[in-house]
Design a protein around this motif. Structure first.
Motif, PDB file in Angstrom:
ATOM      1  N   THR A 256       0.753  -1.137   0.000  1.00 42.22           N
ATOM      2  CA  THR A 256       0.000   0.000   0.000  1.00 42.22           C
ATOM      3  C   THR A 256       0.770   1.163   0.000  1.00 42.22           C
ATOM      4  OG1 THR A 256       0.636   0.223   1.691  1.00 42.22           O
ATOM      5  CG2 THR A 256      -0.847  -0.737   1.709  1.00 42.22           C
ATOM      6  N   THR A 257       0.535   1.912  -0.811  1.00 37.77           N
ATOM      7  CA  THR A 257       1.177   3.159  -0.833  1.00 37.77           C
ATOM      8  C   THR A 257       0.375   4.056  -0.023  1.00 37.77           C
ATOM      9  OG1 THR A 257      -0.134   3.396  -2.575  1.00 37.77           O
ATOM     10  CG2 THR A 257       2.055   3.010  -3.006  1.00 37.77           C
ATOM     11  N   VAL A 258      -0.747   3.641   0.261  1.00 31.85           N
ATOM     12  CA  VAL A 258      -1.523   4.606   0.997  1.00 31.85           C
ATOM     13  C   VAL A 258      -1.215   4.530   2.446  1.00 31.85           C
ATOM     14  CG1 VAL A 258      -3.787   5.257   1.531  1.00 31.85           C
ATOM     15  CG2 VAL A 258      -3.246   4.192  -0.617  1.00 31.85           C
ATOM     16  N   ARG A 259      -0.679   5.468   2.920  1.00 32.51           N
ATOM     17  CA  ARG A 259      -0.383   5.463   4.306  1.00 32.51           C
ATOM     18  C   ARG A 259      -1.593   6.041   4.865  1.00 32.51           C
ATOM     19  NH1 ARG A 259       3.928   5.880   6.374  1.00 32.51           N
ATOM     20  NH2 ARG A 259       4.990   4.544   5.491  1.00 32.51           N
ATOM     21  N   THR A 260      -1.989   5.540   5.877  1.00 30.82           N
ATOM     22  CA  THR A 260      -3.237   6.069   6.353  1.00 30.82           C
ATOM     23  C   THR A 260      -3.063   7.490   6.676  1.00 30.82           C
ATOM     24  OG1 THR A 260      -2.468   5.097   8.256  1.00 30.82           O
ATOM     25  CG2 THR A 260      -4.374   4.228   7.297  1.00 30.82           C
ATOM     26  N   LYS A 312      -8.934  -8.741  13.816  1.00 28.54           N
ATOM     27  CA  LYS A 312      -9.143  -7.989  12.574  1.00 28.54           C
ATOM     28  C   LYS A 312      -9.781  -6.649  12.871  1.00 28.54           C
ATOM     29  CE  LYS A 312     -11.554  -8.151   8.207  1.00 28.54           C
ATOM     30  NZ  LYS A 312     -12.279  -8.977   7.255  1.00 28.54           N
ATOM     31  N   GLU A 313     -10.802  -6.686  13.705  1.00 31.25           N
ATOM     32  CA  GLU A 313     -11.446  -5.413  14.022  1.00 31.25           C
ATOM     33  C   GLU A 313     -10.488  -4.457  14.672  1.00 31.25           C
ATOM     34  OE1 GLU A 313     -15.540  -7.584  15.262  1.00 31.25           O
ATOM     35  OE2 GLU A 313     -14.937  -5.823  16.393  1.00 31.25           O
ATOM     36  N   PHE A 314      -9.734  -5.020  15.579  1.00 31.51           N
ATOM     37  CA  PHE A 314      -8.833  -4.178  16.338  1.00 31.51           C
ATOM     38  C   PHE A 314      -7.818  -3.499  15.433  1.00 31.51           C
ATOM     39  CE2 PHE A 314      -6.819  -2.972  20.204  1.00 31.51           C
ATOM     40  CZ  PHE A 314      -5.470  -2.969  19.948  1.00 31.51           C
ATOM     41  N   SER A 318      -6.672   0.704  13.026  1.00 32.30           N
ATOM     42  CA  SER A 318      -5.447   1.453  12.783  1.00 32.30           C
ATOM     43  C   SER A 318      -5.459   2.113  11.423  1.00 32.30           C
ATOM     44  CB  SER A 318      -4.243   0.526  12.850  1.00 32.30           C
ATOM     45  OG  SER A 318      -4.247  -0.323  11.718  1.00 32.30           O
ATOM     46  N   LYS A 319      -6.429   1.767  10.672  1.00 27.11           N
ATOM     47  CA  LYS A 319      -6.601   2.378   9.379  1.00 27.11           C
ATOM     48  C   LYS A 319      -5.468   2.092   8.418  1.00 27.11           C
ATOM     49  CE  LYS A 319      -9.832   5.877  10.773  1.00 27.11           C
ATOM     50  NZ  LYS A 319      -9.659   5.813  12.197  1.00 27.11           N
ATOM     51  N   LEU A 320      -4.842   1.045   8.673  1.00 25.52           N
ATOM     52  CA  LEU A 320      -3.877   0.627   7.670  1.00 25.52           C
ATOM     53  C   LEU A 320      -4.640  -0.105   6.569  1.00 25.52           C
ATOM     54  CD1 LEU A 320      -0.796  -0.785   9.579  1.00 25.52           C
ATOM     55  CD2 LEU A 320      -0.958   1.324   8.295  1.00 25.52           C
ATOM     56  N   PRO A 321      -4.091  -0.126   5.432  1.00 16.73           N
ATOM     57  CA  PRO A 321      -4.776  -0.828   4.349  1.00 16.73           C
ATOM     58  C   PRO A 321      -4.882  -2.306   4.663  1.00 16.73           C
ATOM     59  CG  PRO A 321      -2.876   0.386   3.538  1.00 16.73           C
ATOM     60  CD  PRO A 321      -2.883   0.522   5.012  1.00 16.73           C
ATOM     61  N   ILE A 322      -5.929  -2.845   4.137  1.00 20.53           N
ATOM     62  CA  ILE A 322      -6.167  -4.256   4.447  1.00 20.53           C
ATOM     63  C   ILE A 322      -5.000  -5.114   3.993  1.00 20.53           C
ATOM     64  CG2 ILE A 322      -7.622  -6.229   3.913  1.00 20.53           C
ATOM     65  CD1 ILE A 322      -8.990  -4.482   5.766  1.00 20.53           C
ATOM     66  N   LEU A 323      -4.454  -4.755   2.890  1.00 21.98           N
ATOM     67  CA  LEU A 323      -3.367  -5.581   2.390  1.00 21.98           C
ATOM     68  C   LEU A 323      -2.194  -5.592   3.357  1.00 21.98           C
ATOM     69  CD1 LEU A 323      -2.694  -7.314   0.060  1.00 21.98           C
ATOM     70  CD2 LEU A 323      -1.705  -5.361  -1.102  1.00 21.98           C
ATOM     71  N   GLU A 324      -1.933  -4.435   3.896  1.00 21.83           N
ATOM     72  CA  GLU A 324      -0.825  -4.385   4.847  1.00 21.83           C
ATOM     73  C   GLU A 324      -1.174  -5.124   6.115  1.00 21.83           C
ATOM     74  OE1 GLU A 324       0.828  -0.683   5.664  1.00 21.83           O
ATOM     75  OE2 GLU A 324       1.232  -0.175   3.579  1.00 21.83           O
ATOM     76  N   LEU A 325      -2.397  -4.953   6.526  1.00 24.35           N
ATOM     77  CA  LEU A 325      -2.805  -5.663   7.729  1.00 24.35           C
ATOM     78  C   LEU A 325      -2.725  -7.157   7.489  1.00 24.35           C
ATOM     79  CD1 LEU A 325      -5.845  -3.522   8.860  1.00 24.35           C
ATOM     80  CD2 LEU A 325      -3.650  -3.738   9.982  1.00 24.35           C
ATOM     81  N   ARG A 355       4.590   0.344  10.971  1.00 23.60           N
ATOM     82  CA  ARG A 355       4.108   0.681   9.656  1.00 23.60           C
ATOM     83  C   ARG A 355       3.548   2.084   9.637  1.00 23.60           C
ATOM     84  NH1 ARG A 355       4.906   0.737   5.238  1.00 23.60           N
ATOM     85  NH2 ARG A 355       3.508   0.237   3.527  1.00 23.60           N
ATOM     86  N   LYS A 356       2.861   2.373  10.697  1.00 25.93           N
ATOM     87  CA  LYS A 356       2.307   3.713  10.744  1.00 25.93           C
ATOM     88  C   LYS A 356       3.386   4.752  10.821  1.00 25.93           C
ATOM     89  CE  LYS A 356      -2.250   3.170  12.299  1.00 25.93           C
ATOM     90  NZ  LYS A 356      -2.916   4.339  11.900  1.00 25.93           N
TER      91      LYS A 356
END
Lengths: 798, 147
Positions: A256-260, A312-314, A318-325, A355-356
């Motif tokens: 993810t390039t999307v950093r939250t 998963k919910e927890f 963190s608003k990281l992308p699902i792929l990263e999670l 990651r964050k």
């Protein structure tokens, strides 16, 4: 534009940014390109960016004037803080953090890097990387101020110096990424752009303890670990506090390039470079404490698991992308059981935090994060995995990749309270693992098949079992390759290679043991045993499978030792058929057992049956016994000897038999046909007799002969019971042979033929059993070879 | 030695497909797609529930055929289906060494275990494309084994 009130800090920041964008130095208009770049760096969704642009009026104007730019920046901050984008919010939102721009400001970054790199501490740490927002008011270091002009040159110099260091593994070189922007050198450079230094600086932040908590990290979470952050903050005393995080757009990353963008992230972790730590992946005490607390909120039992869904919910918070999670989960769920233990949870949390903060996710779990931390013993590790397997119903695999000897992570372990608990946990696990291993080891010996395999000698019971199982297996399976089920089953049962291999070895061993014995049975029993073994070892959930096939009842299937068995079988087989014959036979044939029995397992029906000519009708099937006629003489001889024996053995009817035999001798070939049939019948009758007797077939011919005699004797009574001829029998028995003489001859002939047939039967049966044994041996050898091959193969093609 | 590995979902859409030679990927996609028919045939022929792993392995799906483009490519397609009707199709190049049946089975086993690992990940939605790095690396290892 609506009146825009900016705080001093904001003012400064914005002006810096404007200057940055104002490449043409018009002081009026910010270059669209730069602005867009900046907005992209803000890591906001495209639609948000468009909305911002629209709101600020740039779309109307077609360019970004200073005011538009400022408004846009403010909106970016609003968006990043999670507030809805509205024009009013520009002014209404209080304490808005400065907009964060992750990307590209090469110059800034480089600049900062440069400035920071100068700090000795920065070496090897991120801090240099952290490009504090330009001119951040709070920035302690004045150097930060110039944002715009960037000595790219200095940047260059800086870059190498700075960042990157941090997490040994991935945090890639920010410099690379920076470089990329400025000169696109490596373009796709490789390394995972560690994206910037990571530390998120809380907007208000100073690296102060409280500041970090400014934004709710994860909605729903308790304030992001301020304490931990503080410690992290200690990385370097680089300015930090600016909210501007310049991170590499992760563009380099495949992930993810999307950093939250969520502002929460900023608050979260302020990680200054861990200059003091060589391993940025280490978890500090405070961090761990925080993690543990978080763990408790989900799962009060520290030794328990957090199920996947809860985790998963927890972590989604963190608003990281699902792929990263997803990747983080892959890394941290060590035992692949779909649940997180405390260690796994801490590792996952740590990775999320990293990651964050801009650290790239490593490909492999860093050593410091491995659950081994808690394991101080290898056994615990081993136990851990199987234990986990046991815990989760799912086909958990003990992670083969787990490197057992991970040196225990010193760090906080001993200090933490949970350590003892963890240890307990592991000890439990280890015990369970031991249990499992023991189980495995026990399986092999316990398996009757394998046990049986060893001994070459044919054992009644075991062989029977084997044979039965073989038959069962044959009927049940369709495999052509005996080894395949062997291999397949274990894998089927347990997916863990380690266990697989161990099981295979176990099975291989058992098989090998079997091979050692020449008489081992075919692969089938082996497989059965092995399969059972595997099943036992691996499927905790399928106890049914593990139960070894119940030892087949001691039936009378073909048995190796069999002469008598065969006889039994023969008898048994014929019993049914012959019952009628037997009944029909009742003839008052004197029990002429001995003579007929002599050589072969010919069991003669008490001569009674022979006496009746009518029996022929009942035994049409046995007519082809005629060749036995010739043997009569032999029979007679045998009979004599047998008779003698019999006499010795038994009293009662023997003497009567004797005379009967003699009479039969004299009768010789009279009524051969009848006798034959009768003999056959006798055979049949004798069979049942024996069977009924339950004579153990183990006895060699002589014994069977004796037995037969006995059985015949018994038969007589049975016959008596069954037929009305009992009286005749008794009469015959009681009386002397004179009457039955003629009858006796026939009977004798029949008996002789029967005897012969039985002998041949026995011989053939023995031959058959021997051949079967040979077949089994060969099959076993084949299996062993295949197993060996299989064991060796993994090394070849893995 | 696998030239192409594909994971097909129950509804016959690919969850993961990867070929080692980057060229002609389309051809491999097509081959896998056609193999699905054979797989379905075998599944329906089986009838009863496939519980035994032996039955999960479908074996050679199709007689080998020459790869038209590459010289001396003997491609064999192998199939494997799980209890949840997720199919693994593997195209192997057997020109170098004939892969033994057991080797293929072990490769499928590895695939299956990696697939279950992916499933265990709570962040993975069944039906999504498989993007797990671990899975990728495992497939890579299988594909570059020999070639």
């Amino acid at each position: 534009m609506e009146g825009l009130t900016l705080s001093d800090a904001e003012q400064k920041y914005y002006s810096d940014l404007f200057s940055y964008c104002d490449i043409e130095s018009t002081k009026k208009v910010a270059a669209n390109g730069r602005v867009l770049e900046l907005f992209r760096a803000a890591q906001l969704p495209n639609d948000v960016v468009l909305q911002i642009m629209e709101l600020c009026g740039a779309t109307r104007l077609g360019y970004f004037g200073r005011s538009q730019f400022y408004i846009a920046l403010k909106l970016v901050a609003v968006a990043q803080s999670g507030f809805p984008l509205r024009v009013e919010s520009i002014n209404t939102v209080k304490d808005l953090p400065l907009p964060r721009f992750v990307a590209s400001k090469n110059e800034q970054e480089s600049r900062h890097a440069a400035s920071y790199s100068s700090d000795s501490e920065n070496q090897g740490s991120y801090s240099g990387v952290i490009p504090p927002p330009p001119g951040r008011g709070q920035a302690k270091k004045g150097s930060v101020s110039h944002d715009t002009v960037q000595p790219r040159t200095s940047t260059d110099q800086q870059e190498p110096a700075s960042p990157v260091v941090s997490p040994q593994q991935s945090p890639p070189n920010s410099p690379h990424t920076w470089r990329k922007h400025s000169r696109h050198p490596s373009g796709g450079n490789s390394e995972r752009p560690l994206a910037g230094p990571g530390p998120f600086w809380s907007p208000f932040g100073e690296a102060q303890s409280g500041s970090a908590a400014a934004d709710a990290v994860w909605s729903g979470h308790s304030p992001p670990p301020p304490p931990p952050q503080e410690t992290w903050v200690s990385f370097a005393d680089t300015p930090p506090t600016s909210t501007l995080l310049t991170m590499h757009p992760a563009s380099v990353q495949d992930q993810t390039t999307v950093r939250t963008v969520a502002s929460a992230t900023t608050a979260n972790e302020i990680r200054r470079q861990s200059s003091s730590y060589d391993d940025p992946w280490k978890i500090t005490d405070e961090q761990r404490q925080y993690y543990v607390n978080q763990f408790k909120t989900i799962q009060p039992d520290l030794n328990g698991f957090i199920p996947g869904s809860a985790a998963k919910e927890f972590f989604t918070k963190s608003k990281l992308p699902i792929l990263e999670l997803s990747h983080i989960w892959e890394l941290s769920d060590f035992d692949k059981d779909g649940a997180l233990t405390l260690d796994e949870f801490c590792a996952a949390f740590h990775l999320v935090v990293a990651r964050k903060n801009g650290y790239d996710l490593p490909e492999k779990l860093p050593e410091s994060l491995m659950p081994k931390l808690i394991d101080l013993e290898d056994s615990a590790d081993v136990g851990d995995q199987p234990g986990e397997v046991g815990y989760s119903g799912s086909p958990a695999e003990a992670p083969p990749s787990k490197s057992p000897s991970m040196p225990s992570l010193n760090q906080t372990w001993p200090e933490l309270n949970q350590s003892s608990e963890q240890w307990e946990t592991f000890s439990e696990r280890s015990s369970s693992s031991q249990t499992l291993t023991q189980f495995d080891s026990n399986i092999a010996p316990a398996d009757p098949d394998t046990a049986i395999v060893h001994p070459v000698p044919i054992r009644m019971t075991p062989s029977k079992i084997h044979m039965q199982e073989m038959e069962l297996k044959r009927t049940g399976s369709d495999h052509t390759n005996p080894t395949s089920p062997l291999l397949v089953k274990p894998s089927d049962l347990s997916e863990e290679s380690k266990i697989n291999s161990s099981v295979k070895f176990a099975s291989g061993n058992t098989v090998a043991d079997g091979y050692s014995s020449s008489d081992s049975f075919t692969s089938d029993p082996e497989q059965i045993g092995n399969n059972v073994t595997h099943q036992r070892s691996h499927s905790g959930t399928s106890p049914d499978n593990t139960a070894p096939p119940p030892p087949p009842p001691r039936p009378q299937p073909s048995h190796s030792r069999s002469s008598s068995l065969d006889m039994n079988r023969t008898f048994a087989v014929t019993t049914g058929q012959q019952q009628a014959g037997v009944v029909a036979h009742p003839p008052a044939v004197p029990p002429r057992p001995q003579p007929s029995q002599a050589p072969g397992p010919v069991v003669h029906r008490p001569v009674d049956a022979d006496g009746l000519i009518t029996h022929t009708s009942t035994s049409p099937q046995q007519i082809p016994e005629q060749p036995n006629f010739a043997d009569f003489s032999q029979f007679e001889v045998f009979a004599a000897s047998n008779v003698n024996e019999e006499q010795d053995d038994e009293a009662e009817k023997h003497p009567e038999v004797l005379p009967v035999e003699k009479a039969s001798d004299s009768a010789s070939s009279l009524r051969v046909a009848k006798t034959d049939s009768k003999i056959e019948e006798k055979t049949a009758a004798s069979v049942p007799a024996n069977v009924s007797k339950g004579t153990t077939p183990l006895a060699p011919p002589p014994k069977p002969v004796r037995r037969r005699l006995k059985s015949e004797d018994e038969l007589k009574p049975e016959v008596d019971e069954h037929t009305q001829k009992t009286g005749v029998l008794a009469a015959v028995l009681a009386s002397q042979p004179s009457i039955p003489r003629s009858v006796g001859k026939d009977k004798k002939a029949i008996q002789a033929s029967i005897r012969r047939n039985k002998e041949t039967n026995t011989v053939l049966a023995r031959l058959n059993s021997e051949l079967q044994q040979q077949l089994k041996d060969v099959l076993e050898e084949r299996i062993s070879l295949e197993v060996q091959l299989e064991q060796l193969r993994p090394f070849s093609h893995l | 030695m696998a030239v192409c590995v594909a994971v097909i979902a129950k509804e016959n859409y690919p969850l993961y497909i990867r070929s080692s030679p980057t060229e002609n990927e389309l051809k491999f996609h097509y081959m896998v797609h056609t193999s699905l028919d054979v797989v379905d045939e075998k599944i329906s022929a089986m009838g009863k529930a496939l519980v035994d792993q032996r039955e999960l392995y479908l074996g050679l799906l199709y007689p080998t055929e020459d790869h038209k483009v590459y010289p001396s490519y003997l491609l064999c397609r192998y199939g494997y289906v799980t209890n949840s009707k997720v199919k693994f199709v593997m195209v192997v190049d057997s020109s170098n060494t004939a892969l033994r049946d057991n080797e293929i089975r072990s490769m499928f086993r590895k695939l299956h275990s990696s697939y279950t690992d992916v499933m265990c990940n709570p962040f993975y939605n069944p039906g999504d494309r498989i993007q797990s790095r671990a899975f990728d690396s495992m497939v890579t290892s299988m594909m570059v084994q020999v070639c």
